[in-house]
Motif scaffolding. Sequence first.
Motif, PDB file in Angstrom:
ATOM      1  N   ILE A 217       0.864  -1.188   0.000  1.00 27.45           N
ATOM      2  CA  ILE A 217       0.000   0.000   0.000  1.00 27.45           C
ATOM      3  C   ILE A 217       0.897   1.234   0.000  1.00 27.45           C
ATOM      4  CG2 ILE A 217      -1.746   1.301   1.290  1.00 27.45           C
ATOM      5  CD1 ILE A 217      -2.441  -1.341   2.737  1.00 27.45           C
ATOM      6  N   VAL A 218       0.669   2.157  -0.916  1.00 22.01           N
ATOM      7  CA  VAL A 218       1.397   3.420  -0.841  1.00 22.01           C
ATOM      8  C   VAL A 218       0.446   4.495  -0.324  1.00 22.01           C
ATOM      9  CG1 VAL A 218       0.975   4.006  -3.275  1.00 22.01           C
ATOM     10  CG2 VAL A 218       2.849   5.100  -2.050  1.00 22.01           C
ATOM     11  N   VAL A 219       0.946   5.296   0.609  1.00 15.13           N
ATOM     12  CA  VAL A 219       0.176   6.429   1.116  1.00 15.13           C
ATOM     13  C   VAL A 219       0.807   7.672   0.492  1.00 15.13           C
ATOM     14  CG1 VAL A 219      -0.545   7.712   3.151  1.00 15.13           C
ATOM     15  CG2 VAL A 219      -0.346   5.239   3.248  1.00 15.13           C
ATOM     16  N   THR A 220       0.052   8.338  -0.369  1.00 14.90           N
ATOM     17  CA  THR A 220       0.653   9.388  -1.178  1.00 14.90           C
ATOM     18  C   THR A 220      -0.314  10.562  -1.330  1.00 14.90           C
ATOM     19  OG1 THR A 220       1.790   9.770  -3.283  1.00 14.90           O
ATOM     20  CG2 THR A 220      -0.131   8.365  -3.362  1.00 14.90           C
ATOM     21  N   SER A 221       0.166  11.673  -1.869  1.00 14.64           N
ATOM     22  CA  SER A 221      -0.725  12.831  -2.005  1.00 14.64           C
ATOM     23  C   SER A 221      -0.242  13.853  -3.022  1.00 14.64           C
ATOM     24  CB  SER A 221      -0.844  13.548  -0.667  1.00 14.64           C
ATOM     25  OG  SER A 221       0.381  14.184  -0.352  1.00 14.64           O
TER      26      SER A 221
ATOM     27  N   VAL B  66      -8.392  23.330  -2.978  1.00 12.63           N
ATOM     28  CA  VAL B  66      -8.152  23.116  -4.408  1.00 12.63           C
ATOM     29  C   VAL B  66      -6.737  22.661  -4.753  1.00 12.63           C
ATOM     30  CG1 VAL B  66     -10.012  24.455  -5.438  1.00 12.63           C
ATOM     31  CG2 VAL B  66      -7.957  25.632  -4.652  1.00 12.63           C
ATOM     32  N   SER B  67      -5.725  23.215  -4.088  1.00 15.52           N
ATOM     33  CA  SER B  67      -4.371  22.842  -4.496  1.00 15.52           C
ATOM     34  C   SER B  67      -4.076  21.396  -4.132  1.00 15.52           C
ATOM     35  CB  SER B  67      -3.336  23.790  -3.888  1.00 15.52           C
ATOM     36  OG  SER B  67      -3.447  23.799  -2.493  1.00 15.52           O
ATOM     37  N   SER B  68      -4.570  20.956  -2.998  1.00 18.48           N
ATOM     38  CA  SER B  68      -4.364  19.560  -2.613  1.00 18.48           C
ATOM     39  C   SER B  68      -5.078  18.616  -3.578  1.00 18.48           C
ATOM     40  CB  SER B  68      -4.860  19.340  -1.184  1.00 18.48           C
ATOM     41  OG  SER B  68      -4.789  17.986  -0.853  1.00 18.48           O
ATOM     42  N   VAL B  69      -6.288  19.014  -3.979  1.00 18.56           N
ATOM     43  CA  VAL B  69      -7.052  18.176  -4.902  1.00 18.56           C
ATOM     44  C   VAL B  69      -6.337  18.097  -6.262  1.00 18.56           C
ATOM     45  CG1 VAL B  69      -9.229  17.984  -6.166  1.00 18.56           C
ATOM     46  CG2 VAL B  69      -9.251  18.587  -3.756  1.00 18.56           C
ATOM     47  N   ARG B  70      -5.836  19.227  -6.727  1.00 16.46           N
ATOM     48  CA  ARG B  70      -5.121  19.239  -8.000  1.00 16.46           C
ATOM     49  C   ARG B  70      -3.878  18.354  -7.934  1.00 16.46           C
ATOM     50  NH1 ARG B  70      -4.014  23.353 -12.042  1.00 16.46           N
ATOM     51  NH2 ARG B  70      -6.234  23.700 -11.923  1.00 16.46           N
TER      52      ARG B  70
ATOM     53  N   SER C 108      -3.355  15.826  -5.928  1.00 19.64           N
ATOM     54  CA  SER C 108      -3.768  14.427  -5.852  1.00 19.64           C
ATOM     55  C   SER C 108      -4.114  13.905  -7.236  1.00 19.64           C
ATOM     56  CB  SER C 108      -4.988  14.267  -4.948  1.00 19.64           C
ATOM     57  OG  SER C 108      -4.641  14.590  -3.634  1.00 19.64           O
ATOM     58  N   ASP C 109      -4.775  14.749  -8.002  1.00 20.11           N
ATOM     59  CA  ASP C 109      -5.156  14.371  -9.354  1.00 20.11           C
ATOM     60  C   ASP C 109      -3.904  14.064 -10.183  1.00 20.11           C
ATOM     61  OD1 ASP C 109      -7.359  14.069 -11.171  1.00 20.11           O
ATOM     62  OD2 ASP C 109      -6.558  15.780 -12.249  1.00 20.11           O
TER      63      ASP C 109
ATOM     64  N   GLN D 238     -15.021  14.527  -4.616  1.00 19.05           N
ATOM     65  CA  GLN D 238     -15.275  13.279  -5.348  1.00 19.05           C
ATOM     66  C   GLN D 238     -15.612  13.545  -6.793  1.00 19.05           C
ATOM     67  OE1 GLN D 238     -17.876  10.761  -2.706  1.00 19.05           O
ATOM     68  NE2 GLN D 238     -16.603   9.267  -3.785  1.00 19.05           N
ATOM     69  N   GLU D 239     -16.279  14.674  -7.051  1.00 21.68           N
ATOM     70  CA  GLU D 239     -16.612  14.994  -8.430  1.00 21.68           C
ATOM     71  C   GLU D 239     -15.345  15.282  -9.234  1.00 21.68           C
ATOM     72  OE1 GLU D 239     -19.201  18.398  -9.204  1.00 21.68           O
ATOM     73  OE2 GLU D 239     -18.572  18.068 -11.282  1.00 21.68           O
ATOM     74  N   ILE D 240     -14.431  15.994  -8.615  1.00 22.44           N
ATOM     75  CA  ILE D 240     -13.202  16.342  -9.334  1.00 22.44           C
ATOM     76  C   ILE D 240     -12.311  15.111  -9.521  1.00 22.44           C
ATOM     77  CG2 ILE D 240     -11.119  17.761  -9.288  1.00 22.44           C
ATOM     78  CD1 ILE D 240     -12.722  19.832  -7.672  1.00 22.44           C
ATOM     79  N   LEU D 241     -12.208  14.297  -8.494  1.00 23.50           N
ATOM     80  CA  LEU D 241     -11.267  13.175  -8.567  1.00 23.50           C
ATOM     81  C   LEU D 241     -11.906  11.874  -9.047  1.00 23.50           C
ATOM     82  CD1 LEU D 241      -9.132  13.698  -5.336  1.00 23.50           C
ATOM     83  CD2 LEU D 241      -8.555  14.318  -7.662  1.00 23.50           C
ATOM     84  N   SER D 242     -13.212  11.796  -9.037  1.00 24.89           N
ATOM     85  CA  SER D 242     -13.959  10.560  -9.306  1.00 24.89           C
ATOM     86  C   SER D 242     -13.207   9.326  -8.816  1.00 24.89           C
ATOM     87  CB  SER D 242     -14.341  10.425 -10.781  1.00 24.89           C
ATOM     88  OG  SER D 242     -13.249  10.483 -11.627  1.00 24.89           O
TER      89      SER D 242
END
Lengths: 283, 270
Positions: B5-9, B146-150, B152-153, B199-203
């Motif tokens: 398992i990798v824990v990443t971000s 937003v920056s964290s989500v971007r 992660s994407d 969830q919408e951004i990252l699906s």
Amino acid sequence: MIQLKTITYNIATDKMSTDSSAVSNQRPAIEFKSSTFAVPALILNSADLKTINTKIIQKIQQAPDFFKNSPILLDIQQLTNEKLELNLSELLKLIRSHTLIPIALRGGDNVQNDIALKSGLFIQPLQTTLDADKSMIQPATPIAAKKSPPPNPAPSPTAALRSPIRAERRAAENAAAHAKIITSPIRSGQRVYSEGDLIIMSQVSAGAEIMAEGNIHVYGSLRGRALAGVLGKLDSRIFCFDCQAELISIAGNYKVKDDLDPVMQHKPVQIYLQNQALIIKEL
Amino acid sequence: MARIIVVTSGKGGVGKTTTSAAISMGLAKKGHKTAVIDFDVGLRNLDLIMGCERRVIYDLVNVINKEASLNQALIKDKRCEKLFILPASQTRDKDALHLEGVGRVLEELSKDFDYIVCDSPAGIEKGAHLAMYFADDAFVVTNPEVSSVRDSDRMLGILASKSRRAENNEEPIREYLLLSRYSPERVRLGEMLSVADVQEILSLNLLGVIPESKSVLNASNSGVPVILDDKSDAGHAYADIIDRYLGINKPHRFIEEEKRSLFNKLFRGR
């Protein structure tokens, strides 16, 4: 001292048979077909052969297999600009001694161009350096066009070889030949290129870039950049289920998010070109 | 064979190490033999969060360079005998890691562990790349901004294209979303992205929401993985995450604002 960058050649010529006497159901003896390949560009900022030699050795040591017999484009415009004296014949010898194959020269003066031609290199016109850095995949992407949106499709570095009509015909051939279908999300930072149509069954994230020589269909949210008809096919269209794009472009005509009508956000739309204007229409 | 398992971000400071500590302890407490590896060479933190910083002798880089055996470097947790920690080296940098060495360490660990948790450093460079390269599952830790989500994407794109599974055309890495530092109250005030927005951004499959909690900082400072704190809602959230990961269906919690009675408001305060 030296820099290595990858640029992509896109050589599109008409398919033509030169063997008219061939029996009709036989393959012609030779054919000219378009092909695309990436070439590292060796950008020189120093004319000192010794320095260049050590730097090349250092670079090659990092990835010996990558550079073995690799074609290379020589970019000496910096030297020409600074009027530095360069012994081109010696430089070519040096490069060849490292198993690199110089295939083209960019930014030389007339004398140097002559030497290059005699040594079997072709002369790469200068304007491609503008987009070579930014566009790894496709010199004709509107990234080049963005600097000065041209009335016509984005100018191509190999314009001499390719008129828009030919490109269009080629794109049409390709579209029929292979549409690319992608079912997983295109994430930020990813790039997808299709030589025909591009069909995406998922979302395209902000910061992703999708490009097609034909049409683009996105059956999910489009938040990244979408560039259709990148070789100049004017009748390409973009269809998307939920338009939140950062940038859309058809055949070099583009709009960024700020210029897009907010009314069309989050709606299923199609985007096409009419009299050189991008039309965004709800589906 | 162990599951890796990798824990990443991508982004830093979102709670990767806290999560690595919590889930490795959670898995071990469920009876699975678990190893947790700190890939943040040069910025060693996991040992602090796990409370074993005074027992570090050898580290990951020593094992990669064959200066120590795995058994010498693995630190057995004092609270749970199924849990082992492989710390990072503090005196080296990420260049000390290489694909072949990391592969060898993971292969050797795989032989007698059930789960290997790789705590990835921030960024998308060498350390992060090596941490995720051999993974089977990815826990993508994201903050609701937003920056964290971007980031992660972007990381999800890398998981999908540059991992061993992607390169060998095997079944892709299973990706799970962990939304950390979540505060329903701030979502209501419009200061934070909601679970639905992210969830919408990252699906992506949501494995759990970890609420913003003071207990996380306390747990980190005292070297106790927060999952061991029975009174902490963040600890409960991680326990739920372990259950869901192991296939036990649990409803999501901590997404809605807690309804507080007048009594609570008056006497518990906030």
